[in-house]
Scaffold this active site. Structure first.
Site, PDB file in Angstrom:
ATOM      1  N   SER A 106       0.826  -1.204   0.000  1.00  0.00           N
ATOM      2  CA  SER A 106       0.000   0.000   0.000  1.00  0.00           C
ATOM      3  C   SER A 106       0.861   1.255   0.000  1.00  0.00           C
ATOM      4  O   SER A 106       0.380   2.341  -0.273  1.00  0.00           O
ATOM      5  CB  SER A 106      -0.912   0.010   1.231  1.00  0.00           C
ATOM      6  OG  SER A 106      -0.130  -0.103   2.394  1.00  0.00           O
ATOM      7  N   HIS A 127      -3.220  -3.518  -5.685  1.00  0.00           N
ATOM      8  CA  HIS A 127      -3.492  -3.158  -4.290  1.00  0.00           C
ATOM      9  C   HIS A 127      -4.962  -3.370  -3.965  1.00  0.00           C
ATOM     10  O   HIS A 127      -5.828  -2.600  -4.360  1.00  0.00           O
ATOM     11  CB  HIS A 127      -3.071  -1.705  -4.020  1.00  0.00           C
ATOM     12  CG  HIS A 127      -3.293  -1.300  -2.596  1.00  0.00           C
ATOM     13  ND1 HIS A 127      -3.831  -0.093  -2.232  1.00  0.00           N
ATOM     14  CD2 HIS A 127      -3.072  -1.983  -1.434  1.00  0.00           C
ATOM     15  CE1 HIS A 127      -3.932  -0.048  -0.907  1.00  0.00           C
ATOM     16  NE2 HIS A 127      -3.472  -1.176  -0.411  1.00  0.00           N
ATOM     17  N   GLU A 139      -6.511  -1.161  -6.884  1.00  0.00           N
ATOM     18  CA  GLU A 139      -5.674  -0.186  -7.587  1.00  0.00           C
ATOM     19  C   GLU A 139      -4.648  -0.966  -8.406  1.00  0.00           C
ATOM     20  O   GLU A 139      -3.891  -1.762  -7.854  1.00  0.00           O
ATOM     21  CB  GLU A 139      -4.957   0.729  -6.587  1.00  0.00           C
ATOM     22  CG  GLU A 139      -5.902   1.679  -5.875  1.00  0.00           C
ATOM     23  CD  GLU A 139      -5.216   2.523  -4.797  1.00  0.00           C
ATOM     24  OE1 GLU A 139      -5.620   3.661  -4.616  1.00  0.00           O
ATOM     25  OE2 GLU A 139      -4.287   2.009  -4.124  1.00  0.00           O
ATOM     26  N   ASN A 177      -4.578   5.896  -0.554  1.00  0.00           N
ATOM     27  CA  ASN A 177      -3.756   6.234   0.610  1.00  0.00           C
ATOM     28  C   ASN A 177      -3.060   7.583   0.479  1.00  0.00           C
ATOM     29  O   ASN A 177      -2.801   8.253   1.476  1.00  0.00           O
ATOM     30  CB  ASN A 177      -2.741   5.127   0.894  1.00  0.00           C
ATOM     31  CG  ASN A 177      -3.397   3.966   1.605  1.00  0.00           C
ATOM     32  OD1 ASN A 177      -4.284   4.148   2.424  1.00  0.00           O
ATOM     33  ND2 ASN A 177      -2.995   2.752   1.269  1.00  0.00           N
TER      34      ASN A 177
END
Length: 271
Positions: A106, A127, A139, A177
């Site tokens: 991540s 991800h 992702e 993130n």
């Protein structure tokens, strides 16, 4: 679980048979929860679905010995670049030429992992979000070296396991993130300055922005050590970026081993 349930043959690799037994049991329990909802009117179809899914799943403690018959390797080990690179370097020697490598990191750079192998063009990021059976997003990360064919294969795989892929370049934190971690850190700074209580900040973001959890609840859920690890990594990459500045309060809580839900206390206390 998600790959096996969508008809893929999966080999789950971990460090010991004990961990693998626990993982398989966890997958079985999770499948039972899924089938309760999905096959509410037809429990016998649910039982068949579980049986079929578990049939697609085998386990091993030796990644190198099973990688030779694999089309895709998804790594989801500890968030440590050296350890990940060591694994990829080893598997690169045993994997067939067509095998695509992907990391579920991540916060670490995909390019740095790809460079540990000889298959930079067959390397990308996948991800997934926690808990994976529930969360629809993946992702798909392409590095400057990822080939078009590899990228398309990763997008197709994401769709084949029933997820909604979004694409992003290899930038710190990708999309979610990169926006989420600085937001949580800003909440901590707001609280550190004494501008509002953590409870009020949480309520404000839930009721004012429609978020399912407030930033402090989310930090405790993710783990304060994990959040600190991410922000420290980004801070070392971009020391002058104020969004990535460390937080004295977060550092103090981690030092006191108050890591959130998993330790019974973080920003809040848990029974």
């Amino acid at each position: 679980q998600v790959a096996a349930a969508s008809g893929h043959t999966v080999v789950l690799v971990d460090q010991s048979n004990e961990i693998l037994k626990k993982s398989t049991k966890g997958i079985e329990e999770s499948l039972k929860r899924v089938t309760k909802k999905k096959f509410a009117d037809k429990p016998e179809d649910g039982a068949e679905f579980i049986k079929k899914t578990l049939k697609n799943l085998t386990t091993s403690t030796d990644a190198a010995s099973v990688v030779h018959s694999t089309d895709l390797v998804i790594e989801a080990i500890v968030e440590n670049l050296e350890v990940k690179n060591e694994l990829f370097k080893r598997l690169d020697k045993f994997a067939p030429e067509h095998t695509i490598f992907a990391s579920n990191t991540s916060s670490l750079q995909i390019t740095a992992m790809a460079n540990a192998t000889t298959r930079q063009d067959r390397f990308g990021g996948l991800h997934f979000f926690n808990p994976v059976p529930m969360m629809k997003l993946v992702e798909v990360i392409k590095t400057p070296m990822t080939s078009k064919k590899t990228f398309e294969s990763l997008v197709d795989f994401s769709k084949a396991v029933g997820k909604s892929p979004v694409s992003c370049k290899d930038t710190p934190g990708f999309i979610v993130n990169r926006l989420l971690v600085p937001y949580m850190m800003e909440a901590v700074r707001l609280f550190e300055r004494g501008d509002a209580s953590k409870e009020d900040i949480d309520v404000a973001m839930k009721l004012g922005a429609g978020y399912p959890m407030g930033p402090f609840e989310l930090l405790d859920y993710v783990g304060l050590d994990t959040s600190k690890y991410i922000i420290d990594g980004w801070h070392s990459l971009e020391p002058n970026n104020p969004l990535f500045a460390p937080s004295p309060l977060l550092n103090k809580l981690v030092e006191e081993k108050k890591l959130g839900k998993k330790t019974g206390e973080g920003f809040y206390k848990y029974k």
